[in-house]
Design a protein around this motif. Structure first.
Motif, short mmCIF file in Angstrom:
data_model
loop_
_atom_site.label_atom_id
_atom_site.label_comp_id
_atom_site.label_asym_id
_atom_site.label_seq_id
_atom_site.Cartn_x
_atom_site.Cartn_y
_atom_site.Cartn_z
N LEU A 113 24.84 77.48 -3.62
CA LEU A 113 23.70 76.86 -2.96
C LEU A 113 23.76 77.09 -1.45
O LEU A 113 24.85 77.25 -0.88
N PRO A 114 22.62 77.10 -0.77
CA PRO A 114 22.62 77.28 0.69
C PRO A 114 23.30 76.09 1.38
O PRO A 114 23.14 74.94 0.97
N GLN A 115 24.07 76.40 2.44
CA GLN A 115 24.83 75.37 3.13
C GLN A 115 24.58 75.44 4.64
O GLN A 115 24.29 76.51 5.19
N PRO A 116 24.69 74.32 5.35
CA PRO A 116 24.60 74.33 6.81
C PRO A 116 25.73 75.16 7.41
O PRO A 116 26.80 75.29 6.79
N PRO A 117 25.55 75.71 8.59
CA PRO A 117 26.56 76.60 9.18
C PRO A 117 27.88 75.92 9.51
O PRO A 117 28.91 76.58 9.64
N ASP A 118 27.87 74.57 9.69
CA ASP A 118 29.10 73.88 10.08
C ASP A 118 29.90 73.37 8.88
O ASP A 118 30.87 72.63 9.05
N LYS A 119 29.51 73.76 7.66
CA LYS A 119 30.21 73.32 6.47
C LYS A 119 31.04 74.46 5.88
O LYS A 119 30.69 75.64 5.97
N GLY A 120 32.15 74.09 5.27
CA GLY A 120 33.05 75.07 4.67
C GLY A 120 34.48 74.81 5.08
O GLY A 120 34.84 73.70 5.49
N TRP A 121 35.31 75.84 4.99
CA TRP A 121 36.72 75.70 5.33
C TRP A 121 36.91 75.84 6.84
O TRP A 121 36.43 76.79 7.44
N VAL A 122 37.64 74.88 7.42
CA VAL A 122 37.84 74.88 8.86
C VAL A 122 39.32 74.69 9.16
O VAL A 122 40.10 74.25 8.30
#
Length: 455
Positions: free
Chosen positions: A436-445
């Motif tokens: 699904l599409p996600q905001p750019p600030d989400k994911g592995w950090v």
């Protein structure tokens, strides 16, 4: 003010933190139920329980360095809310409260069960009502500081009585230590060679190792104890030392079961504690009641306090917004919640007045749902995953779906089942995140970026 009520001033000594964690973990269920299960199922069950009990504490000690960004949180629900949003925060709060109610109900039932064994003339309902009033009344007016102070006395009481029971059961066997060891080695459930036979029980023993590392979140009060520590370094020391002390305590309970089995191998689960208390002077029976009461109260006050935080802090903030409600009103709501939760637990305890029925009917389901719902989102966030509300909800739904499939088709809900449910939750979240599409600030950090975001 509410922060001080919830986690104190974060100036607790390492010793006091170890004591309050042990007092919470070593509940009345631990003593009564473990003695029975170790007696009935033997050496394998003892080993599995020891591994499954201490490894979560090792896990927290090992990953404590990654929990720095969350150390200002007041509860596990707040941590989930910061990462995944308001709806998951409310869901975690509701599930955490259900776990607390289930635990409180069974702990109250344990008090009633043990008191009735020692004093047959007392009515179950009278004991239940009295125990509830005692627990709620002394918890409702104090914050976490008063709970930790009473935990010290309660744990000392437990230590004294547990070794007293072990000594009395050893005398009751009429055998020496060498005779007991020789006798147990000739019993099928207590042979060392049976540990290494490959079957479903052996598989569960090996699976308990990775399960233990993933299970540290299943007790919401454990995460709150993390947030009571002053730093991640204190978390590391506290949980490492606690695991060692917990191992010794569980071993002492195992010793009681071994001595009881040596004395009589024909007991049913319901008869084991009758055998232990049979022939005891009233003074020693009173000591056992005090021990069980102390263990139950040290667990109940922690869960009651957790409920008050989740409602007074997490639910209210999620609904009305941060800083919209004065702290004095939050504390008032929290104390009202303590009373309501205590009375609700009392009613459930009276309804399920059989201890064995209550353990299976009350405790198992809330914990299974909490585990398969909360596990993956928390673990992933600790290791650097920032997800959306949608991602978390899809993962939670996947975990619950797998749980119901297990129950529907009769698969074993043991350690292996719990691992499948946990990974199903994580798999659902990862599929949702990458498909699904996600905001750019989400994911592995990275850890530094996460600290910056959550500061």
């Amino acid at each position: 003010m509410f922060r001080e009520y919830a986690v104190g001033n974060k100036n607790f000594s390492t010793f006091k933190m170890i004591v309050t964690i042990l007092a919470t973990e070593m509940s009345g269920i631990t003593l009564v139920y473990y003695v029975q299960t170790f007696y009935l199922y033997g050496l394998r069950r003892m080993i599995v329980q020891m591994i499954a009990s201490i490894i979560p504490f090792w896990a927290i000690s090992i990953i404590s360095v990654r929990m720095g960004p969350f150390m200002r949180n007041l509860s596990i629900a707040e941590t989930i809310g910061i990462i995944y949003g308001k709806i998951p925060r409310i869901i975690v709060s509701i599930l955490g409260i259900s776990v607390a109610i289930a635990t409180l109900s069974v702990e109250i039932n344990v008090i009633s069960f043990m008191t009735k064994i020692c004093i047959n003339s007392i009515d179950h309902r009278s004991i239940t009502v009295l125990a509830t009033l005692v627990i709620v009344s002394y918890t409702i007016w104090g914050g976490i500081s008063s709970i930790t102070n009473t935990d010290i006395l309660q744990l000392i009481t437990f230590f004294i009585i547990i070794f007293l029971i072990a000594g009395l059961m050893f005398i009751k066997t009429g055998k020496s230590i060498f005779e007991i060891v020789f006798f147990l080695q000739n019993q099928e459930n207590f042979k060392f060679t049976n540990i290494f036979k490959f079957d479903i029980k052996t598989l569960n023993i090996f699976l308990s190792i990775p399960y233990g590392f993933l299970k540290f979140h299943s007790n919401p009060t454990m995460i709150q104890r993390v947030y009571m520590c002053s730093s991640t370094m204190q978390v590391k020391k506290v949980f490492l030392y606690t695991s060692i002390c917990l191992l010794l305590l569980i071993f002492s309970i195992c010793i009681i079961s071994l001595f009881v089995f040596t004395g009589d191998q024909t007991l049913s689960a319901e008869e084991i504690w009758n055998y232990i208390t049979d022939g005891m002077p009233n003074f020693l029976k009173a000591c056992i009641i005090i021990c069980v009461l102390a263990m139950c109260m040290s667990t109940c006050d922690s869960y009651l306090h957790l409920c008050s935080i989740m409602v007074g802090h997490d639910v209210i903030e999620s609904i009305f917004g941060v800083n919209k409600i004065p702290c004095i009103y939050k504390i008032s709501v929290a104390r009202l919640v303590l009373l309501i939760i205590g009375l609700l637990s009392m009613i459930i305890s009276i309804r399920y007045n059989n201890f064995f029925e209550s353990v299976l009917s009350i405790v198992s389901y809330p914990y299974m749902i909490f585990y398969c719902t909360i596990g993956a989102p928390l673990i992933l966030s600790i290791f650097g995953f920032l997800g959306t509300t949608r991602t978390a909800l899809i993962g939670m739904a996947t975990g619950i779906l797998v749980l119901f499939v297990y129950k529907k088709f009769g698969f074993p809900i043991g350690i292996s089942g719990a691992i499948v449910q946990l990974f199903s939750n994580a798999f659902g979240m990862m599929v949702a995140h990458y498909v699904l599409p996600q905001p750019p600030d989400k994911g592995w950090v990275t850890l530094k970026y996460k600290e910056k975001i959550l500061k």
